[in-house]
Design a protein around this motif. Structure first.
Motif, short mmCIF file in Angstrom:
data_model
loop_
_atom_site.label_atom_id
_atom_site.label_comp_id
_atom_site.label_asym_id
_atom_site.label_seq_id
_atom_site.Cartn_x
_atom_site.Cartn_y
_atom_site.Cartn_z
N LEU A 93 0.79 -1.17 -0.01
CA LEU A 93 -0.03 0.18 0.09
C LEU A 93 0.79 1.49 0.11
N GLN A 94 0.34 2.33 -0.84
CA GLN A 94 1.28 3.53 -0.96
C GLN A 94 0.34 4.82 -0.50
N THR A 95 1.25 5.68 -0.02
CA THR A 95 0.37 7.13 0.09
C THR A 95 -0.50 7.54 -1.15
N ARG A 96 -1.70 8.13 -0.79
CA ARG A 96 -2.65 8.30 -2.05
C ARG A 96 -3.53 7.40 -2.29
N ASP A 97 -3.02 6.03 -1.96
CA ASP A 97 -4.22 4.97 -2.27
C ASP A 97 -5.66 5.21 -1.47
N VAL A 98 -6.44 4.93 -1.70
CA VAL A 98 -7.53 4.96 -1.25
C VAL A 98 -8.25 3.79 -0.69
N VAL A 99 -8.58 3.42 0.71
CA VAL A 99 -9.21 2.29 0.96
C VAL A 99 -10.65 2.51 0.75
N THR A 100 -11.39 1.43 0.33
CA THR A 100 -12.65 1.57 -0.03
C THR A 100 -13.64 0.78 0.49
N ALA A 101 -12.96 -0.71 1.06
CA ALA A 101 -13.69 -1.69 1.61
C ALA A 101 -12.68 -2.59 2.44
N ILE A 102 -13.29 -3.24 3.43
CA ILE A 102 -12.55 -4.39 4.25
C ILE A 102 -13.14 -5.62 4.17
#
Length: 163
Positions: A93-102
């Motif tokens: 994972l990187q900065t500026r990625d967006v987590v939308t679901a878990i």
């Protein structure tokens, strides 16, 4: 303007009302089956006590609906920092990625993500749905993350995800 007509119902005779009752709320079973199956097959989880709770090791920012429309970033949790050596770091994972679901459960805010993480222990593997920037657009991918312990959290303790 006059909005009375939006919420009013005919009041002539009770027999007229019976014929329209529930009309706007009908959903074909075929459309609901996928959701029903998803809910039935979802694993029931219990909250993990804080000592054993798993962490992603990221800091993040909630992207609201209006910010999403303004900046073209998906609604979810924008990663602002990835702790070195953390579960998120190891998963790429990187900065500026967006987590939308878990685990297939949509998350729109930092609090929702934290709340979902309360059900996972250190060492648990969890699937995150991530939107990442590819050229000018965001694309979606699923990443499996093996959750770490709290010692992999970013050093500044504000805004920490996973607790």
């Amino acid at each position: 303007g006059d909005h009375r007509d939006l919420h009013s119902f005919p009041t002539r005779r009770s027999s007229d009302l019976a014929s329209i009752e529930g009309m706007g709320f009908a959903i074909p079973v075929s459309q609901a089956l996928d959701k029903i199956n998803e809910l039935m097959n979802r694993e029931t989880r219990k909250k993990v006590d804080e000592d054993n709770r798993g962490y992603l090791g990221i800091s993040g920012y909630t992207v609201s609906e209006s910010e999403s429309e303004t900046y073209g970033v998906p609604v979810g949790v924008l990663i602002t920092e990835v702790s070195e050596g953390s579960a998120a770091d190891k998963a790429g994972l990187q900065t500026r990625d967006v987590v939308t679901a878990i685990a297939g459960i949509q998350v729109s805010t930092m609090d929702e993500l934290k709340e979902q993480l309360e059900y996972y222990a250190v060492g648990d593997e969890v699937e995150l749905t991530i939107s990442y920037q590819s050229d000018r657009d965001y694309e979606e991918k699923t990443v499996t993350v093996k959750l770490g312990s709290s010692d992999t959290l970013p050093k500044e303790k504000s805004d920490i995800i996973g607790r």
